[in-house]
Design a protein around this motif. Structure first.
Motif, PDB file in Angstrom:
ATOM      1  N   ARG A 362       8.460  -4.347  18.095  1.00 37.56           N
ATOM      2  CA  ARG A 362       8.020  -5.411  17.203  1.00 37.56           C
ATOM      3  C   ARG A 362       8.004  -4.874  15.774  1.00 37.56           C
ATOM      4  O   ARG A 362       7.690  -3.696  15.542  1.00 37.56           O
ATOM      5  N   PRO A 363       8.339  -5.708  14.802  1.00 37.18           N
ATOM      6  CA  PRO A 363       8.336  -5.226  13.410  1.00 37.18           C
ATOM      7  C   PRO A 363       6.924  -4.821  12.971  1.00 37.18           C
ATOM      8  O   PRO A 363       5.959  -5.555  13.184  1.00 37.18           O
ATOM      9  N   VAL A 364       6.820  -3.646  12.369  1.00 35.48           N
ATOM     10  CA  VAL A 364       5.535  -3.189  11.866  1.00 35.48           C
ATOM     11  C   VAL A 364       5.066  -4.046  10.701  1.00 35.48           C
ATOM     12  O   VAL A 364       3.866  -4.121  10.389  1.00 35.48           O
ATOM     13  N   PHE A 365       6.019  -4.769  10.070  1.00 33.31           N
ATOM     14  CA  PHE A 365       5.667  -5.613   8.935  1.00 33.31           C
ATOM     15  C   PHE A 365       4.770  -6.775   9.342  1.00 33.31           C
ATOM     16  O   PHE A 365       4.073  -7.343   8.502  1.00 33.31           O
ATOM     17  N   ASP A 366       4.785  -7.141  10.654  1.00 30.80           N
ATOM     18  CA  ASP A 366       3.928  -8.242  11.110  1.00 30.80           C
ATOM     19  C   ASP A 366       2.453  -7.882  11.031  1.00 30.80           C
ATOM     20  O   ASP A 366       1.595  -8.778  11.102  1.00 30.80           O
ATOM     21  N   TYR A 367       2.127  -6.596  10.887  1.00 24.00           N
ATOM     22  CA  TYR A 367       0.728  -6.148  10.902  1.00 24.00           C
ATOM     23  C   TYR A 367       0.272  -5.690   9.510  1.00 24.00           C
ATOM     24  O   TYR A 367      -0.829  -5.153   9.380  1.00 24.00           O
ATOM     25  N   VAL A 368       1.120  -5.880   8.514  1.00 22.51           N
ATOM     26  CA  VAL A 368       0.794  -5.475   7.144  1.00 22.51           C
ATOM     27  C   VAL A 368       0.391  -6.712   6.363  1.00 22.51           C
ATOM     28  O   VAL A 368       0.981  -7.792   6.525  1.00 22.51           O
ATOM     29  N   HIS A 369      -0.622  -6.563   5.528  1.00 21.09           N
ATOM     30  CA  HIS A 369      -1.098  -7.684   4.703  1.00 21.09           C
ATOM     31  C   HIS A 369       0.045  -8.209   3.841  1.00 21.09           C
ATOM     32  O   HIS A 369       0.819  -7.419   3.264  1.00 21.09           O
ATOM     33  N   PRO A 370       0.171  -9.531   3.726  1.00 21.19           N
ATOM     34  CA  PRO A 370       1.288 -10.085   2.944  1.00 21.19           C
ATOM     35  C   PRO A 370       1.370  -9.564   1.515  1.00 21.19           C
ATOM     36  O   PRO A 370       2.462  -9.392   0.971  1.00 21.19           O
ATOM     37  N   GLU A 371       0.240  -9.294   0.898  1.00 22.58           N
ATOM     38  CA  GLU A 371       0.274  -8.802  -0.479  1.00 22.58           C
ATOM     39  C   GLU A 371       0.817  -7.382  -0.558  1.00 22.58           C
ATOM     40  O   GLU A 371       1.361  -6.980  -1.591  1.00 22.58           O
ATOM     41  N   LEU A 373       3.041  -6.140   1.706  1.00 25.59           N
ATOM     42  CA  LEU A 373       4.282  -6.047   2.470  1.00 25.59           C
ATOM     43  C   LEU A 373       5.458  -5.544   1.640  1.00 25.59           C
ATOM     44  O   LEU A 373       6.227  -4.691   2.118  1.00 25.59           O
ATOM     45  N   PRO A 374       5.696  -6.007   0.412  1.00 25.15           N
ATOM     46  CA  PRO A 374       6.859  -5.502  -0.346  1.00 25.15           C
ATOM     47  C   PRO A 374       6.839  -3.992  -0.536  1.00 25.15           C
ATOM     48  O   PRO A 374       7.880  -3.343  -0.440  1.00 25.15           O
ATOM     49  N   ALA A 375       5.673  -3.419  -0.808  1.00 26.62           N
ATOM     50  CA  ALA A 375       5.600  -1.970  -1.027  1.00 26.62           C
ATOM     51  C   ALA A 375       5.933  -1.211   0.248  1.00 26.62           C
ATOM     52  O   ALA A 375       6.639  -0.186   0.221  1.00 26.62           O
ATOM     53  N   VAL A 376       5.457  -1.684   1.409  1.00 26.84           N
ATOM     54  CA  VAL A 376       5.734  -1.005   2.674  1.00 26.84           C
ATOM     55  C   VAL A 376       7.206  -1.135   3.036  1.00 26.84           C
ATOM     56  O   VAL A 376       7.848  -0.180   3.508  1.00 26.84           O
ATOM     57  N   GLN A 377       7.798  -2.316   2.829  1.00 23.86           N
ATOM     58  CA  GLN A 377       9.213  -2.493   3.116  1.00 23.86           C
ATOM     59  C   GLN A 377      10.070  -1.575   2.251  1.00 23.86           C
ATOM     60  O   GLN A 377      11.030  -0.956   2.732  1.00 23.86           O
ATOM     61  N   ALA A 378       9.723  -1.472   0.982  1.00 20.54           N
ATOM     62  CA  ALA A 378      10.473  -0.583   0.093  1.00 20.54           C
ATOM     63  C   ALA A 378      10.314   0.874   0.512  1.00 20.54           C
ATOM     64  O   ALA A 378      11.255   1.665   0.427  1.00 20.54           O
ATOM     65  N   LEU A 379       9.128   1.234   0.991  1.00 27.47           N
ATOM     66  CA  LEU A 379       8.877   2.611   1.427  1.00 27.47           C
ATOM     67  C   LEU A 379       9.761   2.976   2.608  1.00 27.47           C
ATOM     68  O   LEU A 379      10.448   4.012   2.599  1.00 27.47           O
ATOM     69  N   ILE A 380       9.792   2.143   3.643  1.00 29.21           N
ATOM     70  CA  ILE A 380      10.607   2.443   4.831  1.00 29.21           C
ATOM     71  C   ILE A 380      12.084   2.384   4.483  1.00 29.21           C
ATOM     72  O   ILE A 380      12.891   3.177   4.989  1.00 29.21           O
ATOM     73  N   SER A 381      12.471   1.486   3.599  1.00 30.11           N
ATOM     74  CA  SER A 381      13.870   1.400   3.201  1.00 30.11           C
ATOM     75  C   SER A 381      14.320   2.667   2.488  1.00 30.11           C
ATOM     76  O   SER A 381      15.418   3.175   2.720  1.00 30.11           O
ATOM     77  N   ARG A 382      13.493   3.216   1.624  1.00 31.07           N
ATOM     78  CA  ARG A 382      13.844   4.461   0.929  1.00 31.07           C
ATOM     79  C   ARG A 382      13.976   5.615   1.904  1.00 31.07           C
ATOM     80  O   ARG A 382      14.863   6.454   1.776  1.00 31.07           O
ATOM     81  N   MET A 383      13.085   5.664   2.898  1.00 28.53           N
ATOM     82  CA  MET A 383      13.152   6.742   3.863  1.00 28.53           C
ATOM     83  C   MET A 383      14.399   6.655   4.739  1.00 28.53           C
ATOM     84  O   MET A 383      14.958   7.662   5.148  1.00 28.53           O
ATOM     85  N   ALA A 384      14.819   5.436   5.056  1.00 25.69           N
ATOM     86  CA  ALA A 384      15.984   5.257   5.916  1.00 25.69           C
ATOM     87  C   ALA A 384      17.294   5.459   5.177  1.00 25.69           C
ATOM     88  O   ALA A 384      18.337   5.667   5.804  1.00 25.69           O
ATOM     89  N   GLU A 393      12.464  14.034   1.420  1.00 26.57           N
ATOM     90  CA  GLU A 393      12.225  14.639   2.711  1.00 26.57           C
ATOM     91  C   GLU A 393      10.748  14.918   2.948  1.00 26.57           C
ATOM     92  O   GLU A 393      10.296  14.948   4.080  1.00 26.57           O
ATOM     93  N   GLY A 394       9.985  15.132   1.916  1.00 21.39           N
ATOM     94  CA  GLY A 394       8.575  15.408   2.098  1.00 21.39           C
ATOM     95  C   GLY A 394       7.744  14.190   2.412  1.00 21.39           C
ATOM     96  O   GLY A 394       6.577  14.303   2.751  1.00 21.39           O
ATOM     97  N   GLY A 395       8.339  13.019   2.321  1.00 21.58           N
ATOM     98  CA  GLY A 395       7.598  11.799   2.636  1.00 21.58           C
ATOM     99  C   GLY A 395       7.013  11.160   1.390  1.00 21.58           C
ATOM    100  O   GLY A 395       6.796  11.809   0.373  1.00 21.58           O
ATOM    101  N   THR A 396       6.790   9.863   1.485  1.00 20.79           N
ATOM    102  CA  THR A 396       6.179   9.108   0.401  1.00 20.79           C
ATOM    103  C   THR A 396       5.040   8.296   0.973  1.00 20.79           C
ATOM    104  O   THR A 396       5.088   7.878   2.124  1.00 20.79           O
ATOM    105  N   ARG A 397       3.998   8.064   0.178  1.00 20.22           N
ATOM    106  CA  ARG A 397       2.817   7.366   0.671  1.00 20.22           C
ATOM    107  C   ARG A 397       2.542   6.125  -0.160  1.00 20.22           C
ATOM    108  O   ARG A 397       2.927   6.029  -1.323  1.00 20.22           O
ATOM    109  N   VAL A 398       1.878   5.167   0.495  1.00 27.19           N
ATOM    110  CA  VAL A 398       1.508   3.926  -0.160  1.00 27.19           C
ATOM    111  C   VAL A 398       0.228   3.421   0.491  1.00 27.19           C
ATOM    112  O   VAL A 398      -0.012   3.654   1.682  1.00 27.19           O
ATOM    113  N   SER A 399      -0.609   2.771  -0.284  1.00 23.35           N
ATOM    114  CA  SER A 399      -1.846   2.196   0.237  1.00 23.35           C
ATOM    115  C   SER A 399      -1.591   0.746   0.615  1.00 23.35           C
ATOM    116  O   SER A 399      -0.953  -0.001  -0.137  1.00 23.35           O
TER     117      SER A 399
END
Length: 887
Positions: A362-371, A373-384, A393-399
């Motif tokens: 299931r998409p992890v985005f379904d469990y992220v607050h809508p406000e 969501l854009p930051a989390v989507q951008a985070l996973i997209s950069r990692m992929a 390579e060291g990872g990136t973090r977002v609240s």
């Protein structure tokens, strides 16, 4: 003055001279061995001297350089000895001479120095692998040389043993060169240039010794070019330590270094294959090829073992990373580039209430607050994205906020990184920050709220007042300050814990009285404050004008606050405690800072408290002026006491029947810069600041000394002094009175201490205890201003007083007001019936004196009897004189 010379100049000169010497030897026609020997000795000596001098000048922080260069110095000296004696040793019948052994030892020492000249990498390859690579390189070079040169020479040689014995020295030199070359070439050390030059010297020695071995087998001298190759590189080695590089040479990468032996093997294999296709069969070449194959198989085996070990380490590290994340409360998710969960850690259920299979695929985005969501989507997209580079390579973090199974949004910190095994997957670590956020909110609440009442505290109230005045302006804004009258007695009687409970009750009452838009806070102690924001009620009020709907609203609210506190007693410690409130109101003005507005409300509240409490006072400009004046007076009082600006005047107390002076009342006077300051203007500030205590002690000592001197003249006269509440409650008050009597010699019975009725009401228990101690000393006690209504007649029983003084407000109405006349007669009669001395104060008219005599009042004082006077004026009242204005 000694100047340290740069050694590079003489060294360069010496190197040039050495080169000139070699050229001269060539021109004069010297033999090749002799020229080679001379050139080798000269250049070897230059290299040794240069290296040893450079080693002595190295800074203390580079410990590897001196050691490496000393090894290379020893190698150069040993080699030049071998080269120097070779022309003589070549005359012996041996294939390997003593000179060859010296050259071999020198080569080994040079190899050791080259290896020590560079800093080893943090993660070095194993010794077996390094030895295998060295052998593969040497064997490959040997195979190519065999096909090109050595094979034909071998076939021409009749003595096989002598052939291979002659090749022993160049082969060992070749192995030494191949052993140290990879480490020096791949090093990032600043000494890498010297090491590379040393490797070049080793390679030149290998070539020269190979040429020498082939020449010996052919019965000829080695070519001069091969013999001069080593001296030429030794000249370069002599100069290299002194060359300053602006930018160090770029080292070879680990991949190139690791691939070099394999490339050499491939070249050797190609050459050997072509050689074999040509129909030539060499057993030596076959043996070398077989050993190379064996070494390659051994290296492959070691590589497989290392790879398996690294795989196990990766597995263990991944398991430990997961276990560490789970033990710290983190949730680990493995997602694809689209954010679909492929795997979830077991900590998911404990933290968020989901089972791992609930989130699977299931998409992890379904469990992220809508406000978020854009930051989390951008985070996973950069990692992929593989093109983001190694910085990701060291990872990136977002609240963000993550939805739990109960529907609540939990604050989290999410870290995304590429998966260790599969770059197409993203490793997402979610850390629940609910406890940290709750703690931060609690700290923020405690920072700006009071812990006893739960109301906003002073810091919050001040900030809110600043914000309101800045954002909305002064129109309609008001501040109300409220103080609980008599709260100090609550803490003293039932304790601070019960006092805090009462404050909580008061806060609830006040909260119910204010409007929803008003800000109610605890200012501190038993003081509360209310901020009324402008525009709440319509109308307007600016420029300090107290009027309009807003002004009336503030005053009405202030009166409601007084009633909320005063109308009903507080229930504390199984008892009812009745309190009142003093309230001050201040209105904002254009340009008035918030701090001044709060000060004005505080001043108005203090004014309400001074006027008796349970009232509302609106700030007026004169109030602040009065406060400033009181502060100025308070600051001048201390200096006045030190500079003896105070004086004592005495007002006589007379026997109304005989007009005889029986006592004097000591009164304090202050001349401030030549200006008389009325007592009512400075006694209050003196009481508030505590200066009244040392001031009263000074009056007591001075007056006792003066009256004791009059009594020494056979004048039976007493002394009366007024006491303040702070003076009586001072720690050593009773001891101070006793010492003053003892030092002056005044009998205790001659001293009368006066207290007003109000003092007997406040802190009655401790106050009466202190006065009773004075009574045991023999001091007489009097109640001043008797009849003003503060104390009940019960105090006359609790405190054995000797005298009551009728308040001047009663005496002033004698003969004019029948009620006051009746009350005065009643007080006189009461005092006589109780056996007390009754003194009437404020006698100013003859009819007052006549009525008091008829009522039976025995003592009196006032302007009609005698005005206050200095001690010299009292001297005129000695026995034998009478007062001029007495009847």
């Amino acid at each position: 003055m000694n100047v340290r010379r740069d050694p590079r100049v003489p060294l360069t000169t010496a190197a040039g001279l050495g080169a000139v010497a070699i050229v001269v030897a060539l021109i004069t026609g010297g033999s090749a061995p002799v020229v080679t020997a001379v050139a080798g000795v000269v250049t070897g000596l230059l290299a040794a001297v240069s290296l040893i001098m450079a080693a002595s000048r190295v800074t203390p922080g580079h410990r590897r350089q001196p050691a490496a260069w000393r090894w290379m110095t020893a190698g150069s000296l040993t080699w030049l000895l071998g080269v120097g004696v070779r022309p003589v040793a070549d005359g012996t019948p041996f294939v390997l001479t003593f000179a060859d052994l010296l050259i071999l030892a020198g080569s080994v020492l040079l190899a050791i120095g080259c290896g020590l000249s560079v800093k080893p990498p943090a993660y070095t390859r194993g010794v077996i692998r390094q030895a295998a690579d060295a052998y593969l390189g040497a064997a490959s070079v040997f195979a190519v040389a065999w096909v090109a040169v050595l094979g034909p020479a071998f076939r021409r040689t009749e003595d096989t043993g002598a052939f291979f014995a002659a090749l022993a020295l160049p082969v060992i030199c070749l192995l030494a060169t191949c052993a140290v070359t990879p480490a020096v070439a791949a090093s990032r050390s600043g000494n890498r240039v010297v090491g590379l030059t040393g490797v070049g010297v080793l390679a030149a020695i290998t070539v020269a010794e190979l040429a020498t071995a082939l020449a010996r087998l052919g019965g000829d001298h080695p070519p001069l070019v091969a013999g001069l190759l080593v001296p030429a590189l030794l000249l370069v080695l002599a100069v290299t330590p002194w060359v300053e590089q602006d930018r160090p040479a770029r080292p070879l990468t680990a991949a190139v270094t690791a691939a070099t032996p394999l490339v050499l093997v491939a070249v050797a294999t190609l050459v050997a294959t072509l050689h074999a296709v040509g129909g030539t069969r060499d057993a030596a070449l076959a043996i070398v090829a077989a050993t190379v194959v064996l070494v390659l198989l051994g290296r492959l085996f070691v590589l497989l073992v290392e790879t398996a070990g690294m795989r196990r380490l990766v597995d263990v590290g991944e398991q430990q990373l997961r276990r560490l994340a789970e033990n710290t409360g983190d949730v680990v998710l493995v997602c694809d580039p689209e954010g679909v969960v492929q795997e979830a850690g077991p900590g998911l259920e404990a933290t968020y209430g989901y089972r791992p299979e609930d989130l699977a695929f299931r998409p992890v985005f379904d469990y992220v607050h809508p406000e978020d969501l854009p930051a989390v989507q951008a985070l996973i997209s950069r990692m992929a994205d593989e093109d983001d580079g190694p910085e990701q390579e060291g990872g990136t973090r977002v609240s963000c906020r993550f939805r739990a199974s109960d529907g609540t949004w939990r604050p989290t910190e999410t870290v995304a990184a590429r998966h260790v095994r599969d770059d197409d997957l993203v490793l997402v670590t979610i850390r629940d920050l609910s406890d940290q956020v709750a703690l931060r909110n609690q700290v923020t609440h405690l920072t700006f709220h009071d812990g006893v009442t739960g109301l906003p505290n002073r810091a919050y109230f001040e900030e809110r007042a600043r914000d309101v005045l800045t954002r909305r302006g002064a129109a309609g804004t008001a501040v109300i300050f409220l103080d609980l009258d008599g709260f100090t007695a609550v803490n003293d009687s039932v304790g601070h814990a019960s006092g805090d409970h009462l404050l909580g009750q008061a806060a609830r009452r006040l909260r119910s009285a204010v409007r929803a838009d008003d800000t109610l806070g605890r200012w501190g102690g038993d003081e509360f404050a209310v901020l009324l924001e402008g525009g709440a009620s319509g109308g307007g009020m600016s420029g300090g004008t107290v009027g309009g709907a807003d002004a009336q609203t503030a005053i009405d609210l202030a009166e409601r606050l007084v009633r909320a506190v005063s109308n009903e007693p507080f229930r504390v410690a199984d008892r009812d405690i009745a309190l009142t409130a003093s309230v001050g109101v201040a209105f904002a003005e254009e340009g008035l800072p918030s701090g001044d507005l709060l000060r004005n409300a505080d001043v108005a509240m203090s004014r309400a408290k001074e006027l008796g409490g349970r009232r509302v006072e609106v700030f007026a400009t004169h109030m602040h002026a009065d406060v400033v004046r009181r502060l100025e007076i308070a600051s001048d009082l201390q200096r006045a006491l030190m500079e003896n600006q105070f004086a004592i005047e005495y007002q006589p107390v007379v026997d109304l029947a005989t007009s005889r002076v029986t006592a004097v009342e000591a009164l304090i006077r202050w001349w401030r810069g030549g200006t008389f300051v009325p007592p009512e203007q400075f006694l209050g500030p003196a009481e508030d600041t505590g200066i009244i205590v040392p001031l009263s002690e000074w009056i007591l000592r001075e007056a006792c000394q003066e009256v004791a001197a009059w009594r020494a003249s056979s004048w039976d006269i007493g002394l009366a002094l007024n006491l303040s509440a702070r003076q009586i409650m001072a720690p050593r008050f009773v001891e101070t009175v006793s010492e003053a009597l003892s030092d002056s010699g005044l009998p205790a019975s001659a001293l009368t201490l006066e207290v007003i009725e109000e003092m007997l009401v406040e802190d009655a228990g401790e106050m009466i205890g202190r006065l009773s101690e004075l009574r045991t000393l023999g001091v007489r006690l009097a109640i001043d201003d008797f009849g003003t209504g503060y104390a009940s007649l019960a105090f006359l029983r609790q405190l054995p007083v000797d005298m009551i003084k009728i308040d001047p407000s009663f005496v002033s109405g004698l003969g004019r007001d029948d009620t006051l006349t009746l009350l005065t007669r009643t007080i006189v009669q009461l005092g006589n019936d109780l056996g007390l001395i009754v003194v009437a104060e404020g006698i100013e008219r003859p009819e007052q004196l006549d009525l008091l005599r008829k009522m039976g009042c025995t003592r009196g004082q006032g302007y009609l009897v005698a005005r206050p006077m200095t001690a010299r004026g009292v001297d005129d009242l000695m026995p034998g004189t009478t007062l001029q204005n007495t009847a």
